[in-house]
Design an enzyme around this catalytic site. Sequence first.
Site, PDB file in Angstrom:
ATOM      1  N   ASP A  89       0.861  -1.188   0.000  1.00 15.77           N
ATOM      2  CA  ASP A  89       0.000   0.000   0.000  1.00 15.77           C
ATOM      3  C   ASP A  89       0.900   1.241   0.000  1.00 15.77           C
ATOM      4  OD1 ASP A  89      -2.023   1.847   0.200  1.00 15.77           O
ATOM      5  OD2 ASP A  89      -2.493   1.434   2.292  1.00 15.77           O
ATOM      6  N   GLN A 103      -2.952  -5.244   6.638  1.00 23.04           N
ATOM      7  CA  GLN A 103      -2.669  -4.114   7.545  1.00 23.04           C
ATOM      8  C   GLN A 103      -3.411  -4.282   8.870  1.00 23.04           C
ATOM      9  OE1 GLN A 103      -4.000  -1.303   4.573  1.00 23.04           O
ATOM     10  NE2 GLN A 103      -1.962  -0.390   4.393  1.00 23.04           N
ATOM     11  N   ASP A 132      -4.753  -3.871  12.496  1.00 21.22           N
ATOM     12  CA  ASP A 132      -4.815  -2.680  13.358  1.00 21.22           C
ATOM     13  C   ASP A 132      -4.093  -2.913  14.679  1.00 21.22           C
ATOM     14  OD1 ASP A 132      -6.599  -1.676  11.432  1.00 21.22           O
ATOM     15  OD2 ASP A 132      -7.699  -0.569  12.976  1.00 21.22           O
ATOM     16  N   ARG A 153       2.366  13.944   9.693  1.00 22.00           N
ATOM     17  CA  ARG A 153       1.045  13.842   9.075  1.00 22.00           C
ATOM     18  C   ARG A 153       0.497  12.508   9.598  1.00 22.00           C
ATOM     19  NH1 ARG A 153      -1.629   9.791   5.940  1.00 22.00           N
ATOM     20  NH2 ARG A 153      -3.210  10.768   4.676  1.00 22.00           N
ATOM     21  N   ASP A 165      -1.786   9.486   9.851  1.00 20.82           N
ATOM     22  CA  ASP A 165      -2.672   8.724   8.986  1.00 20.82           C
ATOM     23  C   ASP A 165      -3.866   8.188   9.775  1.00 20.82           C
ATOM     24  OD1 ASP A 165      -2.883   7.399   6.304  1.00 20.82           O
ATOM     25  OD2 ASP A 165      -2.823   5.581   7.515  1.00 20.82           O
ATOM     26  N   GLU A 200      -9.814   4.169  17.746  1.00 26.52           N
ATOM     27  CA  GLU A 200     -10.975   3.291  17.844  1.00 26.52           C
ATOM     28  C   GLU A 200     -10.703   2.169  18.844  1.00 26.52           C
ATOM     29  OE1 GLU A 200     -13.606   1.952  14.071  1.00 26.52           O
ATOM     30  OE2 GLU A 200     -11.505   1.381  14.082  1.00 26.52           O
ATOM     31  N   GLU A 203      -5.183  13.347   9.165  1.00 23.53           N
ATOM     32  CA  GLU A 203      -6.216  12.895   8.251  1.00 23.53           C
ATOM     33  C   GLU A 203      -7.354  12.361   9.105  1.00 23.53           C
ATOM     34  OE1 GLU A 203      -6.573   9.658   4.655  1.00 23.53           O
ATOM     35  OE2 GLU A 203      -5.733   9.048   6.557  1.00 23.53           O
ATOM     36  N   ASP A 206      -4.319  10.188  -2.776  1.00 25.76           N
ATOM     37  CA  ASP A 206      -5.439   9.247  -2.853  1.00 25.76           C
ATOM     38  C   ASP A 206      -6.449   9.730  -3.897  1.00 25.76           C
ATOM     39  OD1 ASP A 206      -4.460   7.531  -0.868  1.00 25.76           O
ATOM     40  OD2 ASP A 206      -5.292   8.789   0.728  1.00 25.76           O
TER      41      ASP A 206
HETATM   42  C1  NOJ Z   1      -4.762   6.829   4.261  1.00 20.41           C
HETATM   43  C2  NOJ Z   1      -3.703   7.060   3.250  1.00 20.41           C
HETATM   44  O1  NOJ Z   1      -3.827   8.357   2.731  1.00 20.41           O
HETATM   45  C3  NOJ Z   1      -3.871   6.009   2.184  1.00 20.41           C
HETATM   46  O2  NOJ Z   1      -3.019   6.231   1.088  1.00 20.41           O
HETATM   47  C4  NOJ Z   1      -3.626   4.657   2.796  1.00 20.41           C
HETATM   48  O3  NOJ Z   1      -3.896   3.639   1.859  1.00 20.41           O
HETATM   49  C5  NOJ Z   1      -4.514   4.432   4.017  1.00 20.41           C
HETATM   50  N1  NOJ Z   1      -4.546   5.554   4.886  1.00 20.41           N
HETATM   51  C6  NOJ Z   1      -4.067   3.236   4.810  1.00 20.41           C
HETATM   52  O4  NOJ Z   1      -2.913   3.561   5.530  1.00 20.41           O
END
Ligand code: NOJ
Length: 550
Positions: free
Chosen positions: A60, A168, A170, A198, A200, A207, A242, A312
């Site tokens: 990813d 991935q 958690d 930043r 993510d 959560e 984010e 994204d």
């Molecule tokens: C948000 C990120 O901007 C994105 O690119 C990523 O795939 C997901 N989080 C998972 O980490």
Amino acid sequence: MGDRWYSEAVVYCLDVDTYVDSDGDGIGDLRGLIGRLDYLARLGVTCIWLNPIHPSPNKDDGYDATDFYAVDPRLGTLGDFAELLHQAQNRGIRVIIDLVVNHTSDQHPWFQSARSSPDSPYRDWYVWSDTEPDDRHQGMVFPGEQHETWSYDRTAKAWYYHRFYRFQPDLNIDNPKVREEIKKITSFWLQLGVAGFRMDAVPFIIEQTEPGNPNSPKDFEFLTELRQHVQWRRGDAVLLAEANVEPDQLSVYFGDGGGSSNRIHMLFDFMLNGRLMLALAREDPETIIDALRDTPKLPMGAQWATFLRNHDEIDLSRLTADQRNDVLAAFGPTEEMQLYGRGIRRRLAPMLGNDRRRLELAYALQFSLRGTPVLRYGEEIGMGEDLSLPGREAIRTPMQWSFKPNAGFSTAEEEKLVRPVIDKGEFGYQKVNVTAQRSDPRSLLAWFERMIRTLREAPEIGSGSTSHIDVPAPAGVLAHRADGPTGTMVFLHNLGTDDVEVDLSTLEAEADLPIDVLSDRGYGELGKLGAIKLSGHGYRWIRLCRGQGF
Ligand code: NOJ
């Protein structure tokens, strides 16, 4: 620049592996980036945000780390990273990095250990269920690509939770050891000299997942704890998060301790992003006016981060069905431009038909609205996308530096490149590249440099308050202002195609010596603020007055 540097910053986001390759292996690297710091300094960037730089199987794009304390060897060494920080600092540029701690890669030694035995010291670092949770097929962030949020792990003989892809898992925020580890990760990078993170996927980090409960509670106190920790380690460090949540939820992410933000400093303004796209699609500023009106008053120190595009897809989930359809019709009409119906996987220049006037208008809008602008590499030269690549890779092609093979990104054989360079059509590197634009004072790049310089001269945009001005303006025109101790700026943006006039006479009394500081063309002497001319898709940034003592 004031104490809160991030309020007046220009942030530039880049992925090291697609930026510049210094050693010819086909993958961009830190040394390559160091060599381009002068370019970024000239552009006027004051802060670089690096997409994940840690070792990773890269399933990813690095958002699946296997070691939070190291640099991916493909990109260089920790030494190269320290050198980057030093060289950036010499040019007055801060560096922030992605902090991706909602999850790890399933290849991370913590998860490998956790799955190996219920007695592993890392077992409780992840979120498990012995039985199949009822909400297994709910809450996917990537519907279409992802079919469940709980997957069975045969080695562990248990179900594990993953908000994102199944590789991935958690991390378990309820575990004090995980909380401590996250703080330790931030300490490590702050000690090296990063200016912040930043963060993510923040709503998912906090959560407190309960199997079978798709609306598990959230632990906002962790954000308070983390903020305090980060601030103790480095007073001016920033958290840029984010958190793509409903607007009425946002204030709790900023936090408010006696009138000052005590959690996240800056949040990406996803709501404004969707509304900007809609306004551009409809050539109607109404949704931006709503956004300016509805914006909650932020606690001191809190700040929006505005963006048009990021790494994204464009997320349209906060728009109504009608609104979404209008944006899709204008900017992502074919299926290949869309990502499983949830967004648009395109860059801005092709979305706006590579129309220079509309591009300038869009960025002038972004940069004049409240908040700190965040640019994605390549936007400054109007790069395009490659829809033949899968998913979000379409908008992650290598930076186009020059006319040289591989766009000057790398000297490697084409097959070795981390991702193909765009080499065909209107957006091919032969037509769109830095070298060509650097020597052309009329280029988009030159325009960006000018706009950023203008922004630096107008700190009221980032640090002041921004509001819509209710002047008699023709449909399609947005009139807004920014007020701060340094003075007042007034902005006119015409989203429509017709030439118009806007009556600003009600502002006459406030005007000192009004001048155009940025506009789409020469409009001549401004003089009295009577009927102000504005071309179709035109814009004017007008300085109304300077604050006392400035
Ligand atoms: C948000 C990120 O901007 C994105 O690119 C990523 O795939 C997901 N989080 C998972 O980490």
